[in-house]
Design a protein around this motif. Structure first.
Motif, PDB file in Angstrom:
ATOM      1  N   LEU A  99       0.968  -1.239   0.110  1.00 56.51           N
ATOM      2  CA  LEU A  99       0.184   0.184  -0.011  1.00 56.51           C
ATOM      3  C   LEU A  99       0.868   1.223   0.008  1.00 56.51           C
ATOM      4  O   LEU A  99       0.489   2.419  -0.658  1.00 56.51           O
ATOM      5  N   VAL A 100       2.054   1.198   0.723  1.00 59.08           N
ATOM      6  CA  VAL A 100       2.849   2.300   0.810  1.00 59.08           C
ATOM      7  C   VAL A 100       3.441   2.624  -0.645  1.00 59.08           C
ATOM      8  O   VAL A 100       3.528   3.955  -0.991  1.00 59.08           O
ATOM      9  N   ALA A 101       3.840   1.634  -1.276  1.00 56.90           N
ATOM     10  CA  ALA A 101       4.566   1.766  -2.447  1.00 56.90           C
ATOM     11  C   ALA A 101       3.368   2.223  -3.453  1.00 56.90           C
ATOM     12  O   ALA A 101       3.630   3.050  -4.477  1.00 56.90           O
ATOM     13  N   ARG A 102       2.449   1.549  -3.508  1.00 53.83           N
ATOM     14  CA  ARG A 102       1.187   2.212  -4.343  1.00 53.83           C
ATOM     15  C   ARG A 102       0.726   3.516  -4.060  1.00 53.83           C
ATOM     16  O   ARG A 102       0.481   4.454  -5.012  1.00 53.83           O
ATOM     17  N   ALA A 103       0.862   3.908  -2.755  1.00 49.51           N
ATOM     18  CA  ALA A 103       0.319   5.386  -2.515  1.00 49.51           C
ATOM     19  C   ALA A 103       1.462   6.459  -2.949  1.00 49.51           C
ATOM     20  O   ALA A 103       0.968   7.283  -3.620  1.00 49.51           O
TER      21      ALA A 103
ATOM     22  N   ALA B 173      -8.403   6.502  -5.066  1.00 47.66           N
ATOM     23  CA  ALA B 173      -9.418   6.146  -4.644  1.00 47.66           C
ATOM     24  C   ALA B 173      -9.449   4.437  -4.315  1.00 47.66           C
ATOM     25  O   ALA B 173      -9.918   4.182  -3.254  1.00 47.66           O
ATOM     26  N   LEU B 174      -8.742   3.722  -5.172  1.00 44.81           N
ATOM     27  CA  LEU B 174      -8.489   2.346  -5.045  1.00 44.81           C
ATOM     28  C   LEU B 174      -7.853   1.882  -3.612  1.00 44.81           C
ATOM     29  O   LEU B 174      -8.076   1.038  -3.067  1.00 44.81           O
ATOM     30  N   LEU B 175      -6.729   2.844  -3.463  1.00 45.02           N
ATOM     31  CA  LEU B 175      -6.096   2.587  -2.271  1.00 45.02           C
ATOM     32  C   LEU B 175      -6.795   2.773  -1.119  1.00 45.02           C
ATOM     33  O   LEU B 175      -6.724   2.065   0.003  1.00 45.02           O
ATOM     34  N   ALA B 176      -7.662   3.871  -1.111  1.00 39.67           N
ATOM     35  CA  ALA B 176      -8.517   3.873   0.104  1.00 39.67           C
ATOM     36  C   ALA B 176      -9.546   2.899   0.481  1.00 39.67           C
ATOM     37  O   ALA B 176      -9.465   2.202   1.760  1.00 39.67           O
ATOM     38  N   ALA B 177     -10.046   2.010  -0.430  1.00 41.21           N
ATOM     39  CA  ALA B 177     -10.586   0.889  -0.469  1.00 41.21           C
ATOM     40  C   ALA B 177      -9.738  -0.121   0.127  1.00 41.21           C
ATOM     41  O   ALA B 177     -10.144  -1.131   1.289  1.00 41.21           O
ATOM     42  N   ASP B 178      -8.426  -0.325  -0.467  1.00 39.50           N
ATOM     43  CA  ASP B 178      -7.636  -1.346   0.205  1.00 39.50           C
ATOM     44  C   ASP B 178      -7.071  -0.972   1.727  1.00 39.50           C
ATOM     45  O   ASP B 178      -6.939  -1.998   2.658  1.00 39.50           O
ATOM     46  N   ASP B 179      -6.907   0.288   1.545  1.00 35.63           N
ATOM     47  CA  ASP B 179      -6.521   0.468   3.305  1.00 35.63           C
ATOM     48  C   ASP B 179      -7.582   0.166   4.261  1.00 35.63           C
ATOM     49  O   ASP B 179      -7.271  -0.313   5.425  1.00 35.63           O
ATOM     50  N   GLU B 180      -8.906   0.266   3.986  1.00 37.33           N
ATOM     51  CA  GLU B 180      -9.969  -0.171   4.652  1.00 37.33           C
ATOM     52  C   GLU B 180      -9.750  -1.802   5.189  1.00 37.33           C
ATOM     53  O   GLU B 180     -10.069  -2.151   6.315  1.00 37.33           O
ATOM     54  N   LEU B 181      -9.534  -2.389   3.928  1.00 36.34           N
ATOM     55  CA  LEU B 181      -9.463  -3.835   4.113  1.00 36.34           C
ATOM     56  C   LEU B 181      -8.206  -4.344   5.154  1.00 36.34           C
ATOM     57  O   LEU B 181      -8.303  -5.098   5.745  1.00 36.34           O
ATOM     58  N   ALA B 182      -7.041  -3.338   4.759  1.00 38.09           N
ATOM     59  CA  ALA B 182      -5.961  -3.585   5.818  1.00 38.09           C
ATOM     60  C   ALA B 182      -6.444  -3.213   7.283  1.00 38.09           C
ATOM     61  O   ALA B 182      -6.030  -3.739   8.256  1.00 38.09           O
ATOM     62  N   GLU B 183      -7.042  -2.348   7.547  1.00 37.28           N
ATOM     63  CA  GLU B 183      -7.447  -1.665   8.747  1.00 37.28           C
ATOM     64  C   GLU B 183      -8.617  -2.898   9.389  1.00 37.28           C
ATOM     65  O   GLU B 183      -8.223  -3.040  10.598  1.00 37.28           O
ATOM     66  N   VAL B 184      -9.386  -3.515   8.644  1.00 38.39           N
ATOM     67  CA  VAL B 184     -10.299  -4.554   9.095  1.00 38.39           C
ATOM     68  C   VAL B 184      -9.368  -5.729   9.455  1.00 38.39           C
ATOM     69  O   VAL B 184      -9.566  -6.331  10.709  1.00 38.39           O
TER      70      VAL B 184
END
Length: 74
Positions: free
Chosen positions: A30-34, A47-58
């Protein structure tokens, strides 16, 4: 009985360790993609990163709860 409890505890620790490694790998990705999205000015990727970050948080919260449960049972 005690050996069985310890075996189960260590098995659960191993599973947690595996999930933590997966989460760390996801965070690194995620850091690399961000960074790439920021440097490219790519709003769609952001926008896609935000969704993936949410999954990581879960996943992180799930790991935390499993840790608390495991420690409480010890």
């Amino acid at each position: 009985m005690t050996d069985e409890v310890r075996t189960t505890f260590h098995r659960e620790l191993d599973a947690l360790r595996t999930e933590l490694v997966e989460l760390a790998a996801r965070a690194g990705e995620l850091v690399a993609r961000a960074t790439e999205a920021l440097l490219d000015g790519d709003a769609a990727a952001t926008a896609l990163l935000a969704a993936d970050d949410e999954l990581a948080e879960v996943q992180s919260q799930r790991i935390e709860q499993r840790c608390f449960r495991l420690l409480a049972l010890q």
